[in-house]
Write a protein that holds these residues in place. Structure first.
Motif, PDB file in Angstrom:
ATOM      1  N   UNK A 159       4.535   0.525  -1.300  1.00  0.00           N
ATOM      2  CA  UNK A 159       4.717   0.868   0.111  1.00  0.00           C
ATOM      3  C   UNK A 159       3.882   2.110   0.481  1.00  0.00           C
ATOM      4  N   UNK A 160       3.888   3.081  -0.454  1.00  0.00           N
ATOM      5  CA  UNK A 160       3.106   4.300  -0.201  1.00  0.00           C
ATOM      6  C   UNK A 160       1.625   3.958  -0.149  1.00  0.00           C
ATOM      7  N   UNK A 161       1.236   3.036  -1.016  1.00  0.00           N
ATOM      8  CA  UNK A 161      -0.179   2.645  -1.075  1.00  0.00           C
ATOM      9  C   UNK A 161      -0.627   1.991   0.240  1.00  0.00           C
ATOM     10  N   UNK A 162       0.240   1.113   0.762  1.00  0.00           N
ATOM     11  CA  UNK A 162      -0.159   0.433   2.003  1.00  0.00           C
ATOM     12  C   UNK A 162      -0.154   1.412   3.182  1.00  0.00           C
ATOM     13  N   UNK A 163       0.750   2.409   3.138  1.00  0.00           N
ATOM     14  CA  UNK A 163       0.773   3.432   4.186  1.00  0.00           C
ATOM     15  C   UNK A 163      -0.509   4.267   4.130  1.00  0.00           C
ATOM     16  N   UNK A 164      -0.916   4.546   2.891  1.00  0.00           N
ATOM     17  CA  UNK A 164      -2.155   5.300   2.699  1.00  0.00           C
ATOM     18  C   UNK A 164      -3.340   4.554   3.331  1.00  0.00           C
ATOM     19  N   UNK A 165      -3.399   3.258   3.060  1.00  0.00           N
ATOM     20  CA  UNK A 165      -4.493   2.451   3.626  1.00  0.00           C
ATOM     21  C   UNK A 165      -4.414   2.420   5.150  1.00  0.00           C
ATOM     22  N   UNK A 166      -3.179   2.380   5.661  1.00  0.00           N
ATOM     23  CA  UNK A 166      -2.989   2.334   7.112  1.00  0.00           C
ATOM     24  C   UNK A 166      -3.495   3.615   7.773  1.00  0.00           C
ATOM     25  N   UNK A 167      -3.214   4.766   7.154  1.00  0.00           N
ATOM     26  CA  UNK A 167      -3.676   6.044   7.721  1.00  0.00           C
ATOM     27  C   UNK A 167      -5.202   6.146   7.688  1.00  0.00           C
ATOM     28  N   UNK A 168      -5.789   5.503   6.673  1.00  0.00           N
ATOM     29  CA  UNK A 168      -7.244   5.613   6.498  1.00  0.00           C
ATOM     30  C   UNK A 168      -8.039   4.963   7.628  1.00  0.00           C
ATOM     31  N   UNK A 169      -7.386   4.183   8.488  1.00  0.00           N
ATOM     32  CA  UNK A 169      -8.143   3.575   9.595  1.00  0.00           C
ATOM     33  C   UNK A 169      -8.506   4.617  10.656  1.00  0.00           C
ATOM     34  N   UNK A 170      -7.809   5.761  10.617  1.00  0.00           N
ATOM     35  CA  UNK A 170      -8.102   6.795  11.615  1.00  0.00           C
ATOM     36  C   UNK A 170      -9.442   7.467  11.326  1.00  0.00           C
ATOM     37  N   UNK A 171     -10.194   7.804  12.390  1.00  0.00           N
ATOM     38  CA  UNK A 171     -11.482   8.455  12.138  1.00  0.00           C
ATOM     39  C   UNK A 171     -11.277   9.813  11.466  1.00  0.00           C
ATOM     40  N   UNK A 172     -12.080  10.101  10.468  1.00  0.00           N
ATOM     41  CA  UNK A 172     -12.021  11.393   9.792  1.00  0.00           C
ATOM     42  C   UNK A 172     -10.908  11.499   8.756  1.00  0.00           C
ATOM     43  N   UNK A 173     -10.119  10.423   8.584  1.00  0.00           N
ATOM     44  CA  UNK A 173      -9.033  10.473   7.600  1.00  0.00           C
ATOM     45  C   UNK A 173      -9.414   9.636   6.375  1.00  0.00           C
ATOM     46  N   UNK A 174      -9.494  10.308   5.247  1.00  0.00           N
ATOM     47  CA  UNK A 174      -9.772   9.615   3.992  1.00  0.00           C
ATOM     48  C   UNK A 174      -8.502   9.507   3.190  1.00  0.00           C
ATOM     49  N   UNK A 175      -8.605   8.992   1.981  1.00  0.00           N
ATOM     50  CA  UNK A 175      -7.434   8.751   1.143  1.00  0.00           C
ATOM     51  C   UNK A 175      -6.647  10.039   0.849  1.00  0.00           C
ATOM     52  N   UNK A 176      -7.391  11.133   0.640  1.00  0.00           N
ATOM     53  CA  UNK A 176      -6.733  12.390   0.274  1.00  0.00           C
ATOM     54  C   UNK A 176      -5.923  12.965   1.440  1.00  0.00           C
ATOM     55  N   UNK A 177      -6.525  12.938   2.626  1.00  0.00           N
ATOM     56  CA  UNK A 177      -5.822  13.435   3.817  1.00  0.00           C
ATOM     57  C   UNK A 177      -4.609  12.540   4.087  1.00  0.00           C
ATOM     58  N   UNK A 178      -4.790  11.219   3.934  1.00  0.00           N
ATOM     59  CA  UNK A 178      -3.693  10.277   4.150  1.00  0.00           C
ATOM     60  C   UNK A 178      -2.534  10.614   3.214  1.00  0.00           C
ATOM     61  N   UNK A 179      -2.875  10.931   1.970  1.00  0.00           N
ATOM     62  CA  UNK A 179      -1.849  11.275   0.981  1.00  0.00           C
ATOM     63  C   UNK A 179      -1.062  12.507   1.434  1.00  0.00           C
ATOM     64  N   UNK A 180      -1.760  13.486   1.955  1.00  0.00           N
ATOM     65  CA  UNK A 180      -1.083  14.713   2.433  1.00  0.00           C
ATOM     66  C   UNK A 180      -0.139  14.394   3.582  1.00  0.00           C
ATOM     67  N   UNK A 181      -0.604  13.540   4.525  1.00  0.00           N
ATOM     68  CA  UNK A 181       0.239  13.122   5.659  1.00  0.00           C
ATOM     69  C   UNK A 181       1.520  12.476   5.133  1.00  0.00           C
ATOM     70  N   UNK A 182       1.350  11.566   4.182  1.00  0.00           N
ATOM     71  CA  UNK A 182       2.485  10.780   3.678  1.00  0.00           C
ATOM     72  C   UNK A 182       3.507  11.689   3.002  1.00  0.00           C
ATOM     73  N   UNK A 183       3.038  12.588   2.128  1.00  0.00           N
ATOM     74  CA  UNK A 183       3.978  13.473   1.437  1.00  0.00           C
ATOM     75  C   UNK A 183       4.688  14.384   2.414  1.00  0.00           C
TER      76      UNK A 183
END
Lengths: 194, 230
Positions: free
Chosen positions: A1-25
């Motif tokens: 679930x966390x993985x799919x959320x990470x991918x979902x955040x990555x669709x935003x411009x300027x957001x990569x996997x690392x930033x997505x991870x920070x958002x999720x945590x």
């Protein structure tokens, strides 16, 4: 679930996997309520926000707030490339007319021509409505200029004044650092000083 | 690792890339057409523009290299209206017909002359300039047309008429549309020595026939823009 959320955040411009991870945590550990509110707001907006039937900006209703506002001047129509441009002009607070959103610009190399931009709708609008002035507020790029030129050719069939937003030195900017094209435009478009 | 320092270039096309960057196609003297990433360039105060000569630096290992520095090395050129559409058409031709990183130093000079001249001439002359550009572009791409002789290797007679046979050349034909004079003018390649309106239109059709063969099924969008103009 966390993985799919990470991918979902990555669709935003300027957001990569690392930033997505920070958002999720952050959301999972510190602000679940905010996370739920975000999900709800996002679902609501994605499902309900559409394009205004008149000016084509983003709107929940069939006609957006600006098109629906009787106090706005119907005789002025400002033509912009994106809904974000409307937001920028509205922030200036100086314009009281209405808008038309093109949804892009003419870019032959990208395959965006007259049909792709839906200029027919603008044509219909001009033939139906009595508009006194059209303000061409496309970007000051070569593509924006070609788009403005094309629209001015459409508008010439109708009895309407066609104006283009001015290009020049930005407020608070220094002449020394302005590029030569901007300076050339600013000089050729100079006004009487009163 | 390829690195280039302040080489002459023209911007041919720009498109948004990621949040704040641009993908930029340049026509350079040394590297031909090259696509570079301009990181963070979208919100920079000075905007990179088409139709003016730039000096660019770039580096990178992969096919997509990064623009590291650029500066303007030209005078401002105010292109508007129809002139701008003609110039966009030329850019589309280059974008469509040139292969990546295939140097054409002569074409760079031809392009440079085109943008310099197009802003300083009247409408009809600008059409002729465009026809000459197409003619020279085709020659640079390896599709040169022999304008000194017909396919039977007789010298072109300026008082006769010809028709064009694809990939072969000109055939003398009294009913042909292309005048020998026009062929001579193409050979001379001078902007000042311009054909009359009718021959200018014939030249347009001739170039279109030659270009369409290379462009395939996908028509040029800027051509549509120009001719559907109201």
């Amino acid at each position: 679930m966390i993985k799919s959320l990470n991918q979902a955040f990555c669709i935003l411009p300027g957001v990569g996997s690392k930033t997505a991870q920070r958002f999720i945590y952050y959301l999972l550990e510190h602000n679940r309520e905010g996370g739920l509110a975000l999900a709800k707001a996002l679902t609501g907006a994605m499902e309900q926000v559409k394009h205004c039937g008149i000016c084509r900006t983003l709107s929940e209703a069939t006609a957006c707030e600006i098109c629906d506002n009787d106090k706005r001047d119907d005789s002025q129509l400002c033509i912009v490339e994106t809904p974000a441009d409307i937001h920028a002009i509205e922030q200036s607070g100086i314009y009281k007319g209405k808008y038309f959103v093109l949804g892009g610009y003419l870019s032959p190399i990208d395959g965006i021509g007259v049909a792709e931009l839906g200029l027919d709708e603008l044509n219909k609008m001009l033939s139906k409505q009595k508009i006194a002035e059209i303000i061409l507020a496309t970007n000051a790029t070569a593509e924006g200029e070609v788009t403005a030129h094309y629209i001015s050719n459409i508008a010439k069939q109708f009895d309407v004044q066609i104006t283009r937003i001015a290009h020049g030195i930005p407020i608070g900017g220094e002449l020394e650092y302005a590029d030569i094209n901007t300076i050339a435009h600013a000089l050729s478009g100079r006004k009487n000083y009163d | 690792m390829i690195r280039a320092e302040l080489i002459p270039a023209f911007l041919i096309h720009r498109r948004a890339f990621k949040n704040n960057s641009l993908l930029l196609d340049f026509l350079t003297k040394a590297h031909g057409k090259i696509c570079l990433v301009g990181k963070g360039i979208r919100s920079s105060k000075t905007n990179i523009q088409m139709f003016q000569q730039l000096n660019i630096s770039f580096s990178g290992r992969t096919n997509l290299k990064t623009l590291t520095h650029w500066e303007v090395n030209d005078q401002p050129r105010n292109m508007t209206g129809e002139t701008l559409i003609l110039a966009m058409y030329v850019n589309e031709l280059i974008a469509r017909l040139l292969s990546e990183q295939d140097p054409h130093p002569k074409l760079f000079n031809i392009y440079q002359q085109f943008v310099n001249k197009i802003v300083a001439i009247d409408k009809q002359t600008s059409y002729w300039l465009l026809r000459l550009f197409e003619h020279n572009l085709l020659a640079e791409l390896g599709y040169a047309l022999d304008c000194s002789q017909d396919i039977k290797q007789h010298n072109i007679d300026t008082n006769s008429h010809y028709e064009y046979q694809h990939q072969l050349g000109f055939v003398r034909n009294p009913a042909g549309k292309i005048s020998g004079k026009l062929i001579g003018q193409l050979l001379l390649g001078s902007v000042d020595n311009m054909p009359d309106l009718e021959q200018l239109r014939n030249c347009r059709d001739l170039n279109r026939q030659r270009l369409n063969h290379l462009l395939g099924d996908k028509p040029l969008k800027s051509r549509e823009l120009f001719f559907s103009k109201q």
